[in-house]
Design an enzyme around this catalytic site. Structure first.
Site, PDB file in Angstrom:
ATOM      1  N   THR A   1     -10.288  -3.950   7.276  1.00  0.00           N
ATOM      2  CA  THR A   1     -11.233  -2.841   7.417  1.00  0.00           C
ATOM      3  C   THR A   1     -12.671  -3.272   7.148  1.00  0.00           C
ATOM      4  O   THR A   1     -13.606  -2.761   7.779  1.00  0.00           O
ATOM      5  CB  THR A   1     -10.834  -1.693   6.476  1.00  0.00           C
ATOM      6  OG1 THR A   1      -9.511  -1.252   6.808  1.00  0.00           O
ATOM      7  CG2 THR A   1     -11.779  -0.520   6.609  1.00  0.00           C
TER       8      THR A   1
ATOM      9  N   ASN B   1      -5.476 -10.230   2.085  1.00  0.00           N
ATOM     10  CA  ASN B   1      -5.617  -9.678   3.435  1.00  0.00           C
ATOM     11  C   ASN B   1      -6.827  -8.761   3.545  1.00  0.00           C
ATOM     12  O   ASN B   1      -7.004  -7.853   2.713  1.00  0.00           O
ATOM     13  CB  ASN B   1      -4.368  -8.884   3.812  1.00  0.00           C
ATOM     14  CG  ASN B   1      -3.193  -9.764   4.175  1.00  0.00           C
ATOM     15  OD1 ASN B   1      -3.165 -10.951   3.858  1.00  0.00           O
ATOM     16  ND2 ASN B   1      -2.211  -9.189   4.844  1.00  0.00           N
TER      17      ASN B   1
ATOM     18  N   ASP C   1       0.969 -10.014  11.882  1.00  0.00           N
ATOM     19  CA  ASP C   1       0.942  -9.182  10.686  1.00  0.00           C
ATOM     20  C   ASP C   1       1.633  -7.830  10.883  1.00  0.00           C
ATOM     21  O   ASP C   1       1.553  -7.229  11.958  1.00  0.00           O
ATOM     22  CB  ASP C   1      -0.522  -8.957  10.277  1.00  0.00           C
ATOM     23  CG  ASP C   1      -0.671  -8.393   8.891  1.00  0.00           C
ATOM     24  OD1 ASP C   1       0.137  -8.738   8.013  1.00  0.00           O
ATOM     25  OD2 ASP C   1      -1.613  -7.603   8.669  1.00  0.00           O
ATOM     26  N   HIS C   2       2.270  -7.353   9.824  1.00  0.00           N
ATOM     27  CA  HIS C   2       2.886  -6.014   9.791  1.00  0.00           C
ATOM     28  C   HIS C   2       3.784  -5.750  10.995  1.00  0.00           C
ATOM     29  O   HIS C   2       3.649  -4.736  11.685  1.00  0.00           O
ATOM     30  CB  HIS C   2       1.798  -4.943   9.686  1.00  0.00           C
ATOM     31  CG  HIS C   2       1.329  -4.721   8.278  1.00  0.00           C
ATOM     32  ND1 HIS C   2       2.093  -4.096   7.321  1.00  0.00           N
ATOM     33  CD2 HIS C   2       0.177  -5.087   7.657  1.00  0.00           C
ATOM     34  CE1 HIS C   2       1.433  -4.064   6.170  1.00  0.00           C
ATOM     35  NE2 HIS C   2       0.280  -4.666   6.349  1.00  0.00           N
TER      36      HIS C   2
ATOM     37  N   HIS D   1      -2.440  -6.843   0.015  1.00  0.00           N
ATOM     38  CA  HIS D   1      -2.871  -6.108   1.207  1.00  0.00           C
ATOM     39  C   HIS D   1      -3.910  -5.066   0.800  1.00  0.00           C
ATOM     40  O   HIS D   1      -3.998  -4.676  -0.353  1.00  0.00           O
ATOM     41  CB  HIS D   1      -1.671  -5.407   1.840  1.00  0.00           C
ATOM     42  CG  HIS D   1      -0.744  -6.325   2.572  1.00  0.00           C
ATOM     43  ND1 HIS D   1       0.034  -5.922   3.631  1.00  0.00           N
ATOM     44  CD2 HIS D   1      -0.472  -7.641   2.413  1.00  0.00           C
ATOM     45  CE1 HIS D   1       0.741  -6.928   4.087  1.00  0.00           C
ATOM     46  NE2 HIS D   1       0.456  -7.998   3.348  1.00  0.00           N
ATOM     47  N   GLY D   2      -4.711  -4.623   1.772  1.00  0.00           N
ATOM     48  CA  GLY D   2      -5.708  -3.590   1.487  1.00  0.00           C
ATOM     49  C   GLY D   2      -6.875  -4.081   0.655  1.00  0.00           C
ATOM     50  O   GLY D   2      -7.493  -3.313  -0.092  1.00  0.00           O
TER      51      GLY D   2
ATOM     52  N   SER E   1      -9.875  -4.886   1.441  1.00  0.00           N
ATOM     53  CA  SER E   1     -11.213  -4.407   1.805  1.00  0.00           C
ATOM     54  C   SER E   1     -11.718  -3.367   0.830  1.00  0.00           C
ATOM     55  O   SER E   1     -12.934  -3.215   0.635  1.00  0.00           O
ATOM     56  CB  SER E   1     -11.200  -3.815   3.223  1.00  0.00           C
ATOM     57  OG  SER E   1     -10.965  -4.800   4.195  1.00  0.00           O
TER      58      SER E   1
ATOM     59  N   HIS F   1      -4.399   0.237   2.236  1.00  0.00           N
ATOM     60  CA  HIS F   1      -4.985  -0.143   3.514  1.00  0.00           C
ATOM     61  C   HIS F   1      -6.083   0.838   3.933  1.00  0.00           C
ATOM     62  O   HIS F   1      -6.099   1.995   3.524  1.00  0.00           O
ATOM     63  CB  HIS F   1      -3.922  -0.153   4.616  1.00  0.00           C
ATOM     64  CG  HIS F   1      -2.867  -1.198   4.436  1.00  0.00           C
ATOM     65  ND1 HIS F   1      -1.585  -0.910   4.031  1.00  0.00           N
ATOM     66  CD2 HIS F   1      -2.904  -2.543   4.617  1.00  0.00           C
ATOM     67  CE1 HIS F   1      -0.883  -2.021   3.974  1.00  0.00           C
ATOM     68  NE2 HIS F   1      -1.651  -3.027   4.322  1.00  0.00           N
TER      69      HIS F   1
END
Length: 294
Positions: free
Chosen positions: A236, A233, A84-85, A211-212, A214, A183
């Site tokens: 956190t 995704n 990832d990333h 993404h982000g 959480s 994120h």
């Protein structure tokens, strides 16, 4: 047991109208928790190792990749490995020999032209080796080492027309888009642009990635999946569960020194978080145990 390809999981989820949860791992306990939670939910999942996690392990991918692969192969759940990333080309090139079936190549910090050029090269390299490639367009923000970013700042969100051109020029298999999440959020307060998600879904031939997640409330995630998000995704939220369990144990047992005593509840807390997200995404029961036709 053999690992499942991320592209296969995404294709199955897209055809069924639900989403695949992709969980970022840092330690062996993270990987075990992801497998444990997926088994409890009867669902498939993606184990993700980020470039930042590799840096935490001294810049060496082999050990954490071997641990993730061993956990996935021992699990009865359908699990894939995703890098990832990735911004480092050298790390990108390490994905194939270390057993990753997919990679997210992050060139969104570059100018649009350089992003397209770098990502297209990464896609060509990946496809020659059977690797599914995700990329990002727009600015999700919030990663370690980045300046704080307001997800509602003009120009931050992904433009559908630009995204369609980007997908056509790069040949990516999936696109992470900026639609209001960020994120590293520890509170679930993000508000997503669901109309934009629907427009992106209509404009693009490839799956969308959030993404982000959480920091996104349950109902917002449900609506995002209904609007067209296919890969969700989560990182956190696992760290929050892990740290909370460790902190609670040590506060109740200040003289404890055996890490197994506090890592066990930490792992269990992460597994519960994994199972909860899988249930939320509607993928519980979507993955039969291996050996039973899966």
């Amino acid at each position: 047991m053999a690992l499942v390809g991320t592209g296969e999981l995404i294709a199955q989820a897209r055809a069924a109208g639900h989403a695949v949860a992709a969980f970022n791992m840092i330690t062996l306990e993270h990987a075990e928790a992801i497998a444990q939670g997926a088994e409890a939910a009867g669902a498939a999942a993606v184990l993700q190792v980020s470039e930042n996690a590799v840096k935490f392990h001294g810049g060496r991918l082999s050990a954490i990749a071997a641990a993730a692969g061993a956990v996935a192969r021992a699990s009865t759940a359908s699990l894939s490995l995703h890098l990832d990333h990735v911004e480092s080309v050298n790390l990108l090139y390490a994905a194939h020999p270390e057993g990753f079936s997919s990679v997210m190549f992050g060139a969104s910090k570059l100018s649009y032209g350089e992003n397209v050029k770098s990502t297209a090269a990464a896609v060509r390299w990946g496809h020659e080796r059977g690797i599914w490639v995700e990329a990002e367009l727009g600015k999700v923000g919030g990663k370690e080492g980045e300046s704080p970013l307001d997800a509602h700042t003009p120009g931050v969100r992904t433009d559908p027309a630009e995204a369609a051109a980007y997908v056509a020029e790069t040949g990516v298999d999936a696109l992470a888009v900026a639609v209001g999440s960020s994120h590293a959020m520890t509170e679930r307060t993000a508000v997503l642009d669901h109309e934009l998600i629907a427009r992106l879904r209509a404009a693009l031939p490839v799956p969308l990635v959030l993404h982000g997640s959480s920091g996104v409330p349950d109902e917002e995630i449900r609506r995002a999946v209904a609007a067209g998000m296919t890969k969700i995704n989560i990182g956190t939220a696992l760290n929050t569960a892990c740290t909370g369990a460790v902190r609670a144990f040590l506060e109740a047992n200040p003289t404890a020194v055996d890490p197994r005593k506090y890592l066990r509840p930490a792992r269990d807390a992460m597994a519960e978080t994994v199972a909860a997200f899988l249930a939320l995404l509607g993928s519980s029961g979507s993955s039969r145990p291996r050996g039973q036709g899966a």
